[in-house]
Design a protein around this motif. Structure first.
Motif, PDB file in Angstrom:
ATOM      1  N   ARG A   1       0.818  -1.220   0.000  1.00  0.00           N
ATOM      2  CA  ARG A   1       0.000   0.000   0.000  1.00  0.00           C
ATOM      3  C   ARG A   1       0.849   1.265   0.000  1.00  0.00           C
ATOM      4  O   ARG A   1       0.323   2.371   0.014  1.00  0.00           O
ATOM      5  CB  ARG A   1      -0.930   0.002   1.218  1.00  0.00           C
ATOM      6  CG  ARG A   1      -2.051  -1.045   1.176  1.00  0.00           C
ATOM      7  CD  ARG A   1      -2.998  -0.858   2.354  1.00  0.00           C
ATOM      8  NE  ARG A   1      -4.074  -1.817   2.386  1.00  0.00           N
ATOM      9  CZ  ARG A   1      -5.208  -1.739   1.687  1.00  0.00           C
ATOM     10  NH1 ARG A   1      -5.393  -0.703   0.875  1.00  0.00           N
ATOM     11  NH2 ARG A   1      -6.153  -2.661   1.802  1.00  0.00           N
ATOM     12  N   GLY A   2       2.176   1.108   0.019  1.00  0.00           N
ATOM     13  CA  GLY A   2       3.067   2.264   0.000  1.00  0.00           C
ATOM     14  C   GLY A   2       3.288   2.905   1.349  1.00  0.00           C
ATOM     15  O   GLY A   2       3.842   4.006   1.428  1.00  0.00           O
ATOM     16  N   GLN A   3       2.905   2.218   2.430  1.00  0.00           N
ATOM     17  CA  GLN A   3       3.075   2.753   3.783  1.00  0.00           C
ATOM     18  C   GLN A   3       4.401   2.233   4.356  1.00  0.00           C
ATOM     19  O   GLN A   3       4.435   1.349   5.212  1.00  0.00           O
ATOM     20  CB  GLN A   3       1.882   2.347   4.651  1.00  0.00           C
ATOM     21  CG  GLN A   3       0.557   2.878   4.137  1.00  0.00           C
ATOM     22  CD  GLN A   3      -0.623   2.412   4.965  1.00  0.00           C
ATOM     23  OE1 GLN A   3      -0.528   2.221   6.166  1.00  0.00           O
ATOM     24  NE2 GLN A   3      -1.769   2.230   4.313  1.00  0.00           N
TER      25      GLN A   3
ATOM     26  N   VAL B   1      12.629  -2.159   2.262  1.00  0.00           N
ATOM     27  CA  VAL B   1      11.765  -1.057   2.686  1.00  0.00           C
ATOM     28  C   VAL B   1      12.599   0.107   3.224  1.00  0.00           C
ATOM     29  O   VAL B   1      12.202   1.280   3.103  1.00  0.00           O
ATOM     30  CB  VAL B   1      10.725  -1.536   3.720  1.00  0.00           C
ATOM     31  CG1 VAL B   1      11.274  -1.578   5.135  1.00  0.00           C
ATOM     32  CG2 VAL B   1       9.474  -0.658   3.681  1.00  0.00           C
ATOM     33  N   LEU B   2      13.781  -0.165   3.779  1.00  0.00           N
ATOM     34  CA  LEU B   2      14.681   0.919   4.174  1.00  0.00           C
ATOM     35  C   LEU B   2      15.181   1.664   2.934  1.00  0.00           C
ATOM     36  O   LEU B   2      15.255   2.894   2.918  1.00  0.00           O
ATOM     37  CB  LEU B   2      15.868   0.355   4.956  1.00  0.00           C
ATOM     38  CG  LEU B   2      15.573  -0.166   6.367  1.00  0.00           C
ATOM     39  CD1 LEU B   2      16.787  -0.907   6.923  1.00  0.00           C
ATOM     40  CD2 LEU B   2      15.181   0.975   7.296  1.00  0.00           C
ATOM     41  N   SER B   3      15.503   0.906   1.899  1.00  0.00           N
ATOM     42  CA  SER B   3      15.955   1.517   0.648  1.00  0.00           C
ATOM     43  C   SER B   3      14.874   2.406   0.057  1.00  0.00           C
ATOM     44  O   SER B   3      15.161   3.492  -0.466  1.00  0.00           O
ATOM     45  CB  SER B   3      16.349   0.417  -0.348  1.00  0.00           C
ATOM     46  OG  SER B   3      16.779   0.974  -1.571  1.00  0.00           O
ATOM     47  N   ARG B   4      13.646   1.974   0.137  1.00  0.00           N
ATOM     48  CA  ARG B   4      12.537   2.749  -0.413  1.00  0.00           C
ATOM     49  C   ARG B   4      12.312   4.051   0.345  1.00  0.00           C
ATOM     50  O   ARG B   4      11.656   4.961  -0.157  1.00  0.00           O
ATOM     51  CB  ARG B   4      11.261   1.906  -0.417  1.00  0.00           C
ATOM     52  CG  ARG B   4      11.282   0.833  -1.482  1.00  0.00           C
ATOM     53  CD  ARG B   4      10.053  -0.045  -1.458  1.00  0.00           C
ATOM     54  NE  ARG B   4      10.008  -0.884  -2.653  1.00  0.00           N
ATOM     55  CZ  ARG B   4       9.098  -1.839  -2.865  1.00  0.00           C
ATOM     56  NH1 ARG B   4       8.167  -2.078  -1.970  1.00  0.00           N
ATOM     57  NH2 ARG B   4       9.138  -2.543  -3.986  1.00  0.00           N
ATOM     58  N   GLN B   5      12.865   4.132   1.558  1.00  0.00           N
ATOM     59  CA  GLN B   5      12.800   5.376   2.326  1.00  0.00           C
ATOM     60  C   GLN B   5      14.063   6.219   2.149  1.00  0.00           C
ATOM     61  O   GLN B   5      14.224   7.245   2.798  1.00  0.00           O
ATOM     62  CB  GLN B   5      12.614   5.061   3.815  1.00  0.00           C
ATOM     63  CG  GLN B   5      11.311   4.358   4.146  1.00  0.00           C
ATOM     64  CD  GLN B   5      11.239   3.987   5.610  1.00  0.00           C
ATOM     65  OE1 GLN B   5      11.059   4.837   6.488  1.00  0.00           O
ATOM     66  NE2 GLN B   5      11.387   2.711   5.900  1.00  0.00           N
TER      67      GLN B   5
ATOM     68  N   GLU C   1      21.828   1.909   5.753  1.00  0.00           N
ATOM     69  CA  GLU C   1      21.146   0.958   6.633  1.00  0.00           C
ATOM     70  C   GLU C   1      20.643  -0.240   5.825  1.00  0.00           C
ATOM     71  O   GLU C   1      20.749  -1.391   6.264  1.00  0.00           O
ATOM     72  CB  GLU C   1      19.960   1.615   7.326  1.00  0.00           C
ATOM     73  CG  GLU C   1      20.284   2.650   8.368  1.00  0.00           C
ATOM     74  CD  GLU C   1      19.021   3.255   8.943  1.00  0.00           C
ATOM     75  OE1 GLU C   1      18.325   2.566   9.712  1.00  0.00           O
ATOM     76  OE2 GLU C   1      18.707   4.415   8.588  1.00  0.00           O
ATOM     77  N   ALA C   2      20.104   0.047   4.665  1.00  0.00           N
ATOM     78  CA  ALA C   2      19.562  -1.009   3.818  1.00  0.00           C
ATOM     79  C   ALA C   2      20.653  -1.981   3.392  1.00  0.00           C
ATOM     80  O   ALA C   2      20.461  -3.206   3.421  1.00  0.00           O
ATOM     81  CB  ALA C   2      18.896  -0.394   2.588  1.00  0.00           C
ATOM     82  N   GLU C   3      21.814  -1.438   3.009  1.00  0.00           N
ATOM     83  CA  GLU C   3      22.907  -2.320   2.590  1.00  0.00           C
ATOM     84  C   GLU C   3      23.370  -3.209   3.740  1.00  0.00           C
ATOM     85  O   GLU C   3      23.636  -4.404   3.554  1.00  0.00           O
ATOM     86  CB  GLU C   3      24.082  -1.496   2.069  1.00  0.00           C
ATOM     87  CG  GLU C   3      25.225  -2.389   1.581  1.00  0.00           C
ATOM     88  CD  GLU C   3      26.409  -1.605   1.053  1.00  0.00           C
ATOM     89  OE1 GLU C   3      27.460  -2.243   0.802  1.00  0.00           O
ATOM     90  OE2 GLU C   3      26.295  -0.372   0.889  1.00  0.00           O
TER      91      GLU C   3
ATOM     92  N   ALA D   1       5.393  -0.226   7.462  1.00  0.00           N
ATOM     93  CA  ALA D   1       5.876  -1.532   7.009  1.00  0.00           C
ATOM     94  C   ALA D   1       7.208  -1.858   7.657  1.00  0.00           C
ATOM     95  O   ALA D   1       7.461  -3.012   8.048  1.00  0.00           O
ATOM     96  CB  ALA D   1       6.002  -1.547   5.489  1.00  0.00           C
ATOM     97  N   GLU D   2       8.083  -0.850   7.776  1.00  0.00           N
ATOM     98  CA  GLU D   2       9.375  -1.079   8.415  1.00  0.00           C
ATOM     99  C   GLU D   2       9.195  -1.618   9.836  1.00  0.00           C
ATOM    100  O   GLU D   2       9.880  -2.563  10.243  1.00  0.00           O
ATOM    101  CB  GLU D   2      10.182   0.221   8.468  1.00  0.00           C
ATOM    102  CG  GLU D   2      11.527   0.050   9.179  1.00  0.00           C
ATOM    103  CD  GLU D   2      12.204   1.376   9.508  1.00  0.00           C
ATOM    104  OE1 GLU D   2      13.123   1.360  10.358  1.00  0.00           O
ATOM    105  OE2 GLU D   2      11.817   2.415   8.934  1.00  0.00           O
ATOM    106  N   ALA D   3       8.268  -1.024  10.585  1.00  0.00           N
ATOM    107  CA  ALA D   3       8.033  -1.480  11.956  1.00  0.00           C
ATOM    108  C   ALA D   3       7.596  -2.942  11.977  1.00  0.00           C
ATOM    109  O   ALA D   3       8.042  -3.723  12.828  1.00  0.00           O
ATOM    110  CB  ALA D   3       6.985  -0.599  12.623  1.00  0.00           C
ATOM    111  N   SER D   4       6.747  -3.323  11.049  1.00  0.00           N
ATOM    112  CA  SER D   4       6.288  -4.712  10.995  1.00  0.00           C
ATOM    113  C   SER D   4       7.400  -5.654  10.549  1.00  0.00           C
ATOM    114  O   SER D   4       7.515  -6.774  11.056  1.00  0.00           O
ATOM    115  CB  SER D   4       5.076  -4.832  10.053  1.00  0.00           C
ATOM    116  OG  SER D   4       3.938  -4.206  10.617  1.00  0.00           O
ATOM    117  N   TRP D   5       8.231  -5.213   9.585  1.00  0.00           N
ATOM    118  CA  TRP D   5       9.363  -6.050   9.177  1.00  0.00           C
ATOM    119  C   TRP D   5      10.307  -6.260  10.346  1.00  0.00           C
ATOM    120  O   TRP D   5      10.816  -7.378  10.565  1.00  0.00           O
ATOM    121  CB  TRP D   5      10.114  -5.417   7.996  1.00  0.00           C
ATOM    122  CG  TRP D   5       9.470  -5.608   6.661  1.00  0.00           C
ATOM    123  CD1 TRP D   5       9.090  -4.628   5.776  1.00  0.00           C
ATOM    124  CD2 TRP D   5       9.130  -6.854   6.043  1.00  0.00           C
ATOM    125  NE1 TRP D   5       8.533  -5.187   4.655  1.00  0.00           N
ATOM    126  CE2 TRP D   5       8.541  -6.551   4.791  1.00  0.00           C
ATOM    127  CE3 TRP D   5       9.245  -8.188   6.428  1.00  0.00           C
ATOM    128  CZ2 TRP D   5       8.088  -7.543   3.922  1.00  0.00           C
ATOM    129  CZ3 TRP D   5       8.785  -9.183   5.563  1.00  0.00           C
ATOM    130  CH2 TRP D   5       8.220  -8.845   4.332  1.00  0.00           C
TER     131      TRP D   5
END
Length: 231
Positions: free
Chosen positions: A99-101, A138-142, A147-149, A105-109
């Motif tokens: 849904r693009g949230q 999802v970190l990358s998308r933010q 952090e994502a790497e 989503a990060e919190a749930s992951w």
């Protein structure tokens, strides 16, 4: 459940959703704990397929049985509680991300990763690494690329230690790292990772029209185009 997961990792979402629904209908009361994971998987992959009504319905059923499990008098198998909680969080993360949230989503992951990590049995499942790879995405998308790497590399090391290089699920995790590296503009490195992806799927016997092989080639093509290598 394993058949459905195999269908997903081979790229056949419609077949996987059908398998999950059939499995849910066949669960005996003596094994009702399986309904938590099956409904979580149905919810998560329904969201990825764009069917949010089905995703939310399966999510609610997953949470209902999960809450009910707190009152079960018979013993819960070792590691099961962590898997159930982790898969419920995984499903919610997929719905929110689709849904693009991304912040929610990060919190749930993170919740999904932590549930698996805290249990000595669940933490040895490669699903834990796949979840960490999804957290990286999802970190990358933010725009949080460093952090994502870090999370993507941790996920890949975990996958390699559990299943080795030439495994479909290892490739699934590697694709998260390839995307993060490409997102940083490191296209030559992303190309190398994408070529490894293609090689893994070919060594695993993926047919030429495989969905996941096509995704790997898409990653490779994007890395080449970003470097101006059109032919």
């Amino acid at each position: 459940m394993e058949l459905g997961r195999a269908e997903v990792t081979s790229g056949s979402f419609s077949s996987a959703l059908k398998d999950f629904r059939q499995a849910i209908g066949a669960v005996p009361n003596s094994q009702r704990g399986r309904l938590i994971g099956l409904n979580a998987l149905l919810a998560g992959f329904s969201a990825l397929a764009g069917d949010f009504d089905a995703a939310e319905a399966a999510m609610q059923e997953c949470l209902r049985v999960l809450a009910e499990s707190n009152n079960w008098r018979d013993g819960v198998p070792p590691g099961a509680r962590a898997r159930w909680n982790g898969l419920a969080a995984w499903a919610q993360a997929n719905i929110l991300e689709a849904r693009g949230q991304f912040v929610r989503a990060e919190a749930s992951w993170r919740e999904a990763v932590e549930e698996y990590a805290r249990d000595p049995i669940a933490s040895q499942d490669i699903v834990a690494d796949m979840m960490r790879g999804a957290l990286a995405q999802v970190l990358s998308r933010q725009g949080r690329l460093l952090e994502a790497e870090n999370e993507a590399r941790r996920a890949l090391l975990g996958a390699l230690s559990k299943q080795g290089r030439n495994a479909t699920r290892t490739a699934w995790v590697l694709r998260f790292l390839a995307r993060v590296i490409a997102g940083q503009g490191r296209y030559a490195e992303a190309e190398t990772l994408a070529r490894t992806l293609v090689d893994i799927y070919q060594k695993m016997g993926a047919p030429p029209d495989s969905y996941l092989l096509a995704l790997a080639r898409d990653e490779l093509g994007a890395a080449l185009v970003a470097q101006g290598r059109w032919a």
